[in-house]
Each structure stands twice: as C-alpha cells, then as structure tokens.
Design a protein around this motif. Sequence first.
Motif, PDB file in Angstrom:
ATOM      1  N   ASN A 170      25.670 -15.259  54.082  1.00  0.00           N
ATOM      2  CA  ASN A 170      25.849 -16.669  53.743  1.00  0.00           C
ATOM      3  C   ASN A 170      27.193 -17.149  54.274  1.00  0.00           C
ATOM      4  O   ASN A 170      28.185 -16.410  54.279  1.00  0.00           O
ATOM      5  N   ARG A 172      29.651 -21.121  54.810  1.00  0.00           N
ATOM      6  CA  ARG A 172      29.909 -22.402  54.139  1.00  0.00           C
ATOM      7  C   ARG A 172      28.844 -23.447  54.452  1.00  0.00           C
ATOM      8  O   ARG A 172      28.824 -24.500  53.832  1.00  0.00           O
ATOM      9  N   SER A 174      25.216 -22.528  55.098  1.00  0.00           N
ATOM     10  CA  SER A 174      23.842 -22.189  54.739  1.00  0.00           C
ATOM     11  C   SER A 174      23.739 -20.777  54.186  1.00  0.00           C
ATOM     12  O   SER A 174      24.577 -19.911  54.465  1.00  0.00           O
ATOM     13  N   ASP A 175      22.677 -20.552  53.424  1.00  0.00           N
ATOM     14  CA  ASP A 175      22.306 -19.189  53.040  1.00  0.00           C
ATOM     15  C   ASP A 175      21.680 -18.475  54.227  1.00  0.00           C
ATOM     16  O   ASP A 175      20.984 -19.070  55.049  1.00  0.00           O
ATOM     17  N   ARG A 183      23.561 -18.140  47.984  1.00  0.00           N
ATOM     18  CA  ARG A 183      24.770 -18.776  47.464  1.00  0.00           C
ATOM     19  C   ARG A 183      24.531 -20.247  47.163  1.00  0.00           C
ATOM     20  O   ARG A 183      25.057 -20.774  46.181  1.00  0.00           O
ATOM     21  N   TRP A 184      23.729 -20.902  47.989  1.00  0.00           N
ATOM     22  CA  TRP A 184      23.569 -22.353  47.895  1.00  0.00           C
ATOM     23  C   TRP A 184      22.166 -22.797  47.506  1.00  0.00           C
ATOM     24  O   TRP A 184      21.966 -23.973  47.233  1.00  0.00           O
ATOM     25  N   SER A 188      24.212 -25.759  52.057  1.00  0.00           N
ATOM     26  CA  SER A 188      25.274 -26.250  51.189  1.00  0.00           C
ATOM     27  C   SER A 188      25.390 -27.770  51.350  1.00  0.00           C
ATOM     28  O   SER A 188      24.858 -28.345  52.309  1.00  0.00           O
TER      29      SER A 188
END
Length: 395
Positions: A170, A172, A174-175, A183-184, A188
């Motif tokens: 992952n 900042r 996208s997963d 994570r998102w 994100s």
Amino acid sequence: MNRIALLAVSLLALLSDASNAGQVPDAARRLALDATIVDTHIDAPSELIAQWSDLGLATPTREFDYPRAREGGLDVAFMSIYTSADEDDAGKAWQSANTQIDAVEALVGRHPDKFALLRSPRDTERLQRGGKVLLALGMENGAPIGDDLSQLANFHARGVRYITLAHGRNNRISDSATDTAPRWGGLSPFGRQVVKEMNRVGIMVDVSHLSEEAIRQAVELSSVPVIASHSALRHFTPGFQRNLSDENVKAIAARGGVVQVPFGSMFVDAGAAKTYSDFVSAREAYRQAKLAAAAAGQPFTATEPQFPKVAPASMAAVLDNLDRIVQLAGADHAGIGSDFDGVNGALVSELHSVADYPLLVAGLQQRGYKDADIRKILGGNLLRVWGEVERAAKP
C-alpha cells in the motif's frame, strides 16, 4: 541470480530464439513485422541502473535490446520506471524515477538512428521511419509524486504516459493487491485526486498491482478508459490476488479500457503463481522481522528469501488468458505487457525475449484469430486508449 548464471540462461534463451525463428510460419512473421506491436511493460530502465548495458547493441544478458526488437517486430516499448516500496519509505523514489528517465533519454541520445522517445500516439508512424524502436515511459508505482499533485504534470513533461498507482505494498495513493492488509479500502482520498489529475494532464491510469476494490474505484472514478499494463487473470491462478478477477476485466472493458497480458509464468500458471506467492509472503515476513529487531535494538541474522526457481509455463497459458479476455469483453480490450527483464527470467517457455512476438502471433493465428483482431491485441487497442486519454486531457 548471479551474473554467470544469468548469462548462461540468456545464452540458452538466444539459442532457443534462433530455434524458434525457424518454427514461425511466414504469415505470422509477416504480420508481426507489419502490425504495430506495443508492449506496455519492459523493465529495462531499472536494469540499466543496476548494471549498465548498451541496449542499442545485442545484449544476451537482457531480454530487450534493439537487434532483437527489430527481429520480433516491436514498435513501441513502454520502459518501466519502477520504484519500490522501500525506496518510497526511504524518500528516494523521486530521485530513482528521474534517474531512470535520464537513462532512457541517454539510450536514445546514444543511438538516435535506432531509438526515439514517443510522447504521443499520433507520432508513432512518423518516428518509426528508418527502423526505429520507439520508447515510451510508464511509471510503475505512483510513489515518486510524493504528496505533490503538481509532480504529475512534471512527470508528464518528462514523457511519462501511464502510472501504476501502487506496487507491492500500500502507498499514499492506493491499496496494493499484495500487501498484508488494506489501508484505505481501495483508493485513498489523495489517490482520488491523483486519478482526476492524471485524467487532466493526460496520463493513463494503470490498475495493475492494485487491490480489487482499488481497481473498481479507479475504473469508476476515471473519466477516460484505464489500462492494466501487465496483469493476467485470476481465473487461471485461484487465490493469486495480483491477477484480475473476471468482474474487474469486464469493468475495465465496459469503460473502454484494455488488459495487457504478461509473459511471466507466475502470472499465467497456477503452480508458478503459488510458488511466487509463497516467496512474496516469506519476503514480507522477513522484512517485518528485520524491522522489529531494529526497533528493539536486537541483532538480526535471518537469511533473506531469494527469488524462487519457477517452473516455466507454456505460451499456451498466455494465449488462454488472451482468449478469456476476448470471451469476457471482446477483442477490443486485450493486449500485451510482457514484463520482459522484470521476472528474473521466469518467462513462459517459448517467449524468451523481444525477438519472439512472431511466435505469439502464430499462436493466435492457430487459435483462429483474424488478422484484424491480432493487430488490435498487438497494439491497436492500447494506442486507441492512449489516444482517448490524450484527447480528453486539459493541460
């Protein structure tokens, strides 16, 4: 793989290429040389940085070089500007990406009679004159843009024409399909801005390596078709999340996009995919244990897992993937993204280098594909999507 072993493998591949050359029917070779072949994923730039070679000359330790590209009929080679999650964590992704772009520019500058940089599909025919192989840029991992949307315009100015939003973990934006946990839940909030800005400046959105939900969201959010630059189908590799579900193939196609099938055995064969998945899991466990030991101030002596020996699949597995994409979505939505120089030599047994596209053409012809549809798969579909993205841009 050490250099001696790699040289031995490459020399065997060259011998096999020579043997394969005699097996290709004249009709297949003529079509390969006449059609516009666009390969959306060749990992030459990071290899150039790791160990320099002059790819304008015959280079048996690599899978891409000029002489074999011309032999195979390759017209447009997307050079993969790859940065790892570790480089992202260390704040080095931007530097690495720009250095790799410099390497591609240097290759063109060294051999202006053999290579040219391709920034627009409209220039393909003009720049090909004289037998040039055209080099376009695709960024594998959106990490180099950091938190700064303006970097998208900067990288577009440098020639980047697609960006794979995430890679093995992952980030900042996208997963990833292969991180241990999402994570998102897809893209994100920043990633949604990235997709819109890529649409605006004219960079294709690439959903290879993304999680199932991230792919769905990117397809829905993008105002223009998206691509999967080097992804095969999970139908043939159950449980291998890196590949695409049938549902996402249909979603990509429904919005006009294209799925580019790679030639790595781990993408197209269930057994090889399992071997590779186990390696990825072991490598991540090693990384986590190393970080934990460092945080605790403890010594760490474990041996890092090495890329496994993967049994080569047959080219038939690549053809099976192309068949299924065509069955699910039509011949307008299939293409090729080999991953040459990116899978440690773990390619299907017949496709060893950029000299071997005629063998793929022969396989498609044997399966009953019409020449017009083969031309689409070899590059026409990708050029269509690229043109749509370019025309919709508002720089």
